[in-house]
Write an enzyme that holds these catalytic residues in place. Sequence first.
Site, mmCIF file in Angstrom:
data_model
loop_
_atom_site.group_PDB
_atom_site.id
_atom_site.type_symbol
_atom_site.label_atom_id
_atom_site.label_comp_id
_atom_site.label_asym_id
_atom_site.label_seq_id
_atom_site.Cartn_x
_atom_site.Cartn_y
_atom_site.Cartn_z
ATOM 1 N N ARG A 89 2.818 58.212 28.462
ATOM 2 C CA ARG A 89 2.951 59.544 27.898
ATOM 3 C C ARG A 89 2.790 60.630 28.953
ATOM 4 O O ARG A 89 2.872 61.811 28.632
ATOM 5 C CB ARG A 89 1.872 59.723 26.855
ATOM 6 C CG ARG A 89 2.404 59.895 25.427
ATOM 7 C CD ARG A 89 1.182 60.093 24.580
ATOM 8 N NE ARG A 89 1.376 60.550 23.248
ATOM 9 C CZ ARG A 89 1.492 59.773 22.189
ATOM 10 N NH1 ARG A 89 1.580 58.480 22.305
ATOM 11 N NH2 ARG A 89 1.524 60.308 20.992
ATOM 12 N N ARG A 128 3.442 62.406 6.228
ATOM 13 C CA ARG A 128 2.653 61.230 6.571
ATOM 14 C C ARG A 128 1.165 61.524 6.412
ATOM 15 O O ARG A 128 0.401 60.675 5.957
ATOM 16 C CB ARG A 128 2.946 60.797 8.016
ATOM 17 C CG ARG A 128 2.210 59.531 8.408
ATOM 18 C CD ARG A 128 2.645 59.008 9.758
ATOM 19 N NE ARG A 128 2.078 59.776 10.842
ATOM 20 C CZ ARG A 128 2.370 59.584 12.132
ATOM 21 N NH1 ARG A 128 3.257 58.672 12.476
ATOM 22 N NH2 ARG A 128 1.814 60.316 13.061
ATOM 23 N N ARG A 145 0.216 68.674 19.129
ATOM 24 C CA ARG A 145 0.730 67.407 19.671
ATOM 25 C C ARG A 145 2.153 67.567 20.191
ATOM 26 O O ARG A 145 2.519 66.999 21.224
ATOM 27 C CB ARG A 145 0.670 66.310 18.592
ATOM 28 C CG ARG A 145 -0.716 65.677 18.486
ATOM 29 C CD ARG A 145 -0.981 65.094 17.133
ATOM 30 N NE ARG A 145 -0.046 64.045 16.777
ATOM 31 C CZ ARG A 145 0.200 63.656 15.524
ATOM 32 N NH1 ARG A 145 -0.425 64.243 14.512
ATOM 33 N NH2 ARG A 145 1.040 62.691 15.290
HETATM 34 P P1 ADP Z 1 2.076 60.213 17.477
HETATM 35 O O1 ADP Z 1 3.095 59.741 18.453
HETATM 36 O O2 ADP Z 1 2.541 60.166 16.066
HETATM 37 O O3 ADP Z 1 1.442 61.528 17.864
HETATM 38 P P2 ADP Z 1 0.191 58.128 18.329
HETATM 39 O O4 ADP Z 1 -0.404 57.226 17.334
HETATM 40 O O5 ADP Z 1 1.103 57.561 19.341
HETATM 41 O O6 ADP Z 1 0.853 59.233 17.445
HETATM 42 O O7 ADP Z 1 -0.974 58.910 19.109
HETATM 43 C C1 ADP Z 1 -2.006 59.603 18.446
HETATM 44 C C2 ADP Z 1 -2.928 60.281 19.472
HETATM 45 O O8 ADP Z 1 -3.525 59.264 20.315
HETATM 46 C C3 ADP Z 1 -2.248 61.236 20.458
HETATM 47 O O9 ADP Z 1 -2.120 62.537 19.926
HETATM 48 C C4 ADP Z 1 -3.210 61.158 21.656
HETATM 49 O O10 ADP Z 1 -4.361 61.943 21.454
HETATM 50 C C5 ADP Z 1 -3.631 59.707 21.667
HETATM 51 N N1 ADP Z 1 -2.745 58.859 22.525
HETATM 52 C C6 ADP Z 1 -1.922 57.859 22.109
HETATM 53 N N2 ADP Z 1 -1.284 57.291 23.145
HETATM 54 C C7 ADP Z 1 -1.682 57.966 24.253
HETATM 55 C C8 ADP Z 1 -1.375 57.882 25.639
HETATM 56 N N3 ADP Z 1 -0.492 56.974 26.120
HETATM 57 N N4 ADP Z 1 -1.976 58.757 26.500
HETATM 58 C C9 ADP Z 1 -2.867 59.653 26.051
HETATM 59 N N5 ADP Z 1 -3.193 59.803 24.765
HETATM 60 C C10 ADP Z 1 -2.623 58.973 23.864
#
Ligand code: ADP
Length: 194
Positions: A89, A128, A145
């Site tokens: 990410r 959701r 986000r």
């Molecule tokens: P979405 O893509 O629907 O926002 P995720 O379940 O992928 O949901 O992620 C939820 C939260 O988890 C993010 O907003 C972040 O805070 C954290 N997160 C998930 N994956 C990562 C990552 N690769 N790096 C940093 N934070 C992450």
Amino acid sequence: MFNLILFGPPGSGKGTQSEKIVSTYQLQHISTGDLLRDEVSRHTPLGIEAKKFMDQGMLVPDEVVIGMISGKIDASPDARGFIFDGFPRTSNQAEALDKLLEFKNTTIHLVLALEVPENDLITRLVNRGITSGRSDDNEEVITKRIKEYHAKTEPVAKYYNGQGKLERVPGNNTIDQTFQLLTKHINKYLLPVA
Ligand code: ADP
């Protein structure tokens, strides 16, 4: 081995499509969102730290996420391949993943980027939130986000485009139509198992 990244903004359908890809191609699923929520629900030190960021719609620090991923890759030495969902990410995470995979004599083969108009994303995530009970699916945190996505995550698409691995796929049709479009790309590398 075949390693795939499913890329896209929050609410673009990565989780839903990952499930279908996993059952069709038998890849090992690694979702950092799911892994982090599991740590949060078990009240581990990592989970307690991560929750502070997640509840504000901010990314969890790179070193926390990268450490977690490394352990998960090591835990599946016989995998046919991995599907990374919600990771990398940040550009930093992408570089770290390249190094981890290189160390295992493998690489990322394909990055599929789901594209969904922003208005649709917000509607999907708010809906959701009503059913999921996820603490970060309310309008204020969702906006944050999406902002984090534009600032920190979009550069990851450029990173893989530079490596010639990025394919963009529209993600605003039905679940099955989107899946068909994804499989067209994956089938160039790997055939369905069933
Ligand atoms: P979405 O893509 O629907 O926002 P995720 O379940 O992928 O949901 O992620 C939820 C939260 O988890 C993010 O907003 C972040 O805070 C954290 N997160 C998930 N994956 C990562 C990552 N690769 N790096 C940093 N934070 C992450």
